[in-house]
Design a protein around this motif. Structure first.
Motif, PDB file in Angstrom:
ATOM      1  N   ALA A  69       0.838  -1.209   0.000  1.00 50.95           N
ATOM      2  CA  ALA A  69       0.000   0.000   0.000  1.00 50.95           C
ATOM      3  C   ALA A  69       0.870   1.255   0.000  1.00 50.95           C
ATOM      4  O   ALA A  69       0.601   2.203  -0.751  1.00 50.95           O
ATOM      5  CB  ALA A  69      -0.942  -0.002   1.199  1.00 50.95           C
ATOM      6  N   LEU A  70       1.886   1.272   0.819  1.00 55.84           N
ATOM      7  CA  LEU A  70       2.780   2.432   0.870  1.00 55.84           C
ATOM      8  C   LEU A  70       3.555   2.585  -0.434  1.00 55.84           C
ATOM      9  O   LEU A  70       3.752   3.708  -0.919  1.00 55.84           O
ATOM     10  CB  LEU A  70       3.736   2.325   2.058  1.00 55.84           C
ATOM     11  N   LEU A  71       3.965   1.472  -1.015  1.00 53.05           N
ATOM     12  CA  LEU A  71       4.674   1.526  -2.288  1.00 53.05           C
ATOM     13  C   LEU A  71       3.756   2.072  -3.389  1.00 53.05           C
ATOM     14  O   LEU A  71       4.169   2.908  -4.200  1.00 53.05           O
ATOM     15  CB  LEU A  71       5.206   0.145  -2.670  1.00 53.05           C
ATOM     16  N   GLY A  72       2.515   1.631  -3.410  1.00 55.47           N
ATOM     17  CA  GLY A  72       1.552   2.147  -4.376  1.00 55.47           C
ATOM     18  C   GLY A  72       1.333   3.642  -4.203  1.00 55.47           C
ATOM     19  O   GLY A  72       1.242   4.386  -5.178  1.00 55.47           O
ATOM     20  N   ALA A  73       1.266   4.091  -2.947  1.00 55.57           N
ATOM     21  CA  ALA A  73       1.086   5.519  -2.675  1.00 55.57           C
ATOM     22  C   ALA A  73       2.284   6.314  -3.179  1.00 55.57           C
ATOM     23  O   ALA A  73       2.121   7.380  -3.782  1.00 55.57           O
ATOM     24  CB  ALA A  73       0.889   5.741  -1.180  1.00 55.57           C
ATOM     25  N   VAL A  74       3.468   5.806  -2.943  1.00 52.68           N
ATOM     26  CA  VAL A  74       4.687   6.500  -3.369  1.00 52.68           C
ATOM     27  C   VAL A  74       4.777   6.551  -4.896  1.00 52.68           C
ATOM     28  O   VAL A  74       5.104   7.593  -5.473  1.00 52.68           O
ATOM     29  CB  VAL A  74       5.943   5.828  -2.760  1.00 52.68           C
ATOM     30  N   ILE A  75       4.451   5.444  -5.551  1.00 54.32           N
ATOM     31  CA  ILE A  75       4.566   5.406  -7.013  1.00 54.32           C
ATOM     32  C   ILE A  75       3.523   6.300  -7.676  1.00 54.32           C
ATOM     33  O   ILE A  75       3.858   7.153  -8.511  1.00 54.32           O
ATOM     34  CB  ILE A  75       4.464   3.957  -7.531  1.00 54.32           C
ATOM     35  N   LEU A  76       2.240   6.133  -7.313  1.00 56.65           N
ATOM     36  CA  LEU A  76       1.195   6.925  -7.968  1.00 56.65           C
ATOM     37  C   LEU A  76       1.291   8.396  -7.563  1.00 56.65           C
ATOM     38  O   LEU A  76       1.205   9.288  -8.401  1.00 56.65           O
ATOM     39  CB  LEU A  76      -0.191   6.363  -7.647  1.00 56.65           C
ATOM     40  N   GLY A  77       1.511   8.636  -6.288  1.00 54.86           N
ATOM     41  CA  GLY A  77       1.677  10.017  -5.835  1.00 54.86           C
ATOM     42  C   GLY A  77       2.929  10.647  -6.412  1.00 54.86           C
ATOM     43  O   GLY A  77       2.926  11.814  -6.809  1.00 54.86           O
ATOM     44  N   GLY A  78       4.009   9.881  -6.479  1.00 53.84           N
ATOM     45  CA  GLY A  78       5.260  10.388  -7.030  1.00 53.84           C
ATOM     46  C   GLY A  78       5.161  10.721  -8.509  1.00 53.84           C
ATOM     47  O   GLY A  78       5.721  11.717  -8.977  1.00 53.84           O
ATOM     48  N   LEU A 102      -4.980   7.351  -3.129  1.00 50.11           N
ATOM     49  CA  LEU A 102      -5.610   6.318  -3.947  1.00 50.11           C
ATOM     50  C   LEU A 102      -4.647   5.197  -4.293  1.00 50.11           C
ATOM     51  O   LEU A 102      -5.060   4.045  -4.475  1.00 50.11           O
ATOM     52  CB  LEU A 102      -6.188   6.935  -5.223  1.00 50.11           C
ATOM     53  N   GLY A 103      -3.371   5.512  -4.370  1.00 53.50           N
ATOM     54  CA  GLY A 103      -2.368   4.492  -4.669  1.00 53.50           C
ATOM     55  C   GLY A 103      -2.299   3.403  -3.619  1.00 53.50           C
ATOM     56  O   GLY A 103      -1.852   2.292  -3.903  1.00 53.50           O
ATOM     57  N   THR A 104      -2.775   3.680  -2.417  1.00 54.47           N
ATOM     58  CA  THR A 104      -2.719   2.682  -1.345  1.00 54.47           C
ATOM     59  C   THR A 104      -3.611   1.481  -1.624  1.00 54.47           C
ATOM     60  O   THR A 104      -3.308   0.382  -1.171  1.00 54.47           O
ATOM     61  CB  THR A 104      -3.113   3.292   0.019  1.00 54.47           C
ATOM     62  N   VAL A 105      -4.710   1.673  -2.344  1.00 52.65           N
ATOM     63  CA  VAL A 105      -5.647   0.564  -2.556  1.00 52.65           C
ATOM     64  C   VAL A 105      -5.413  -0.179  -3.860  1.00 52.65           C
ATOM     65  O   VAL A 105      -6.042  -1.197  -4.105  1.00 52.65           O
ATOM     66  CB  VAL A 105      -7.120   1.040  -2.496  1.00 52.65           C
ATOM     67  N   LEU A 106      -4.537   0.343  -4.690  1.00 56.19           N
ATOM     68  CA  LEU A 106      -4.286  -0.303  -5.973  1.00 56.19           C
ATOM     69  C   LEU A 106      -3.108  -1.264  -5.872  1.00 56.19           C
ATOM     70  O   LEU A 106      -2.040  -0.902  -5.385  1.00 56.19           O
ATOM     71  CB  LEU A 106      -4.003   0.752  -7.043  1.00 56.19           C
ATOM     72  N   ALA A 107      -3.311  -2.481  -6.322  1.00 52.42           N
ATOM     73  CA  ALA A 107      -2.211  -3.438  -6.388  1.00 52.42           C
ATOM     74  C   ALA A 107      -1.203  -2.917  -7.412  1.00 52.42           C
ATOM     75  O   ALA A 107      -1.564  -2.198  -8.354  1.00 52.42           O
ATOM     76  CB  ALA A 107      -2.733  -4.807  -6.797  1.00 52.42           C
ATOM     77  N   LEU A 108       0.052  -3.260  -7.227  1.00 51.65           N
ATOM     78  CA  LEU A 108       1.107  -2.734  -8.100  1.00 51.65           C
ATOM     79  C   LEU A 108       0.830  -2.934  -9.592  1.00 51.65           C
ATOM     80  O   LEU A 108       1.048  -2.014 -10.377  1.00 51.65           O
ATOM     81  CB  LEU A 108       2.456  -3.331  -7.711  1.00 51.65           C
ATOM     82  N   PRO A 109       0.310  -4.101 -10.020  1.00 49.28           N
ATOM     83  CA  PRO A 109       0.030  -4.237 -11.461  1.00 49.28           C
ATOM     84  C   PRO A 109      -1.097  -3.327 -11.959  1.00 49.28           C
ATOM     85  O   PRO A 109      -1.258  -3.146 -13.162  1.00 49.28           O
ATOM     86  CB  PRO A 109      -0.381  -5.709 -11.608  1.00 49.28           C
ATOM     87  N   LEU A 110      -1.880  -2.741 -11.047  1.00 49.85           N
ATOM     88  CA  LEU A 110      -2.989  -1.879 -11.458  1.00 49.85           C
ATOM     89  C   LEU A 110      -2.618  -0.401 -11.519  1.00 49.85           C
ATOM     90  O   LEU A 110      -3.442   0.417 -11.933  1.00 49.85           O
ATOM     91  CB  LEU A 110      -4.170  -2.060 -10.501  1.00 49.85           C
ATOM     92  N   LEU A 111      -1.413  -0.042 -11.126  1.00 52.09           N
ATOM     93  CA  LEU A 111      -1.037   1.373 -11.114  1.00 52.09           C
ATOM     94  C   LEU A 111      -0.999   1.978 -12.511  1.00 52.09           C
ATOM     95  O   LEU A 111      -1.517   3.074 -12.728  1.00 52.09           O
ATOM     96  CB  LEU A 111       0.305   1.569 -10.406  1.00 52.09           C
TER      97      LEU A 111
END
Length: 150
Positions: A69-78, A102-111
């Motif tokens: 979740a944190l990684l998704g937040a960093v990637i989408l937010g970044g 919103l990046g917290t709820v998305l699985a990495l392949p869905l970013l």
């Protein structure tokens, strides 16, 4: 009238999420998303008083997969922060904060699909409104809701 419309949209999203047996995050996204979309379309602003609690709530709901979740937040937010830094006229700070939440709820392949779908929704709104000055928040919210509910 706008209250009835908002309630109808929320009811429809809630019903679809229930039929699809969607995760709890899709219900939270529906509640916050309807309000944030209405505000962003009308005022071109995503208030911190709504975006920050949304991000925290979604993070709490994803606590069992906190690292992802944190990684998704960093990637989408970044990614949104990079666009905001590179071309500030294209994106507001509220979009960056919203994308991180919103990046917290998305699985990495869905970013990547989320980024593409949110851009497509934003372009569709621009075409419907016949203007180039449209907010990106509704696209982000719609794409995230669709990808979490399905």
């Amino acid at each position: 009238m706008p209250t009835v419309l908002l309630a109808s949209v929320l009811s429809a999203l809630w019903t679809v999420a229930g039929v699809l047996d969607a995760p709890p995050s899709s219900y939270v996204l529906a509640c916050f998303g309807v309000v944030l979309t209405a505000i962003d379309l009308r005022h071109h602003r995503l208030p911190d008083v709504l975006t920050l609690p949304l991000g925290v709530t979604l993070l709490v709901l994803e606590f069992q997969r906190l690292g992802a979740a944190l990684l998704g937040a960093v990637i989408l937010g970044g990614a949104h922060l990079a666009v905001r830094t590179w071309r500030p006229a294209l994106m507001g700070g509220g979009d960056v904060k919203l994308a991180a939440g919103l990046g917290t709820v998305l699985a990495l392949p869905l970013l990547l699909p989320a980024a593409i779908l949110s851009s497509a929704v934003t372009l569709a709104v621009a075409a419907l409104r016949r203007t180039r000055n449209v907010p990106h928040g509704p696209g982000l919210l719609a794409a995230t809701w669709v990808l979490t509910a399905l």
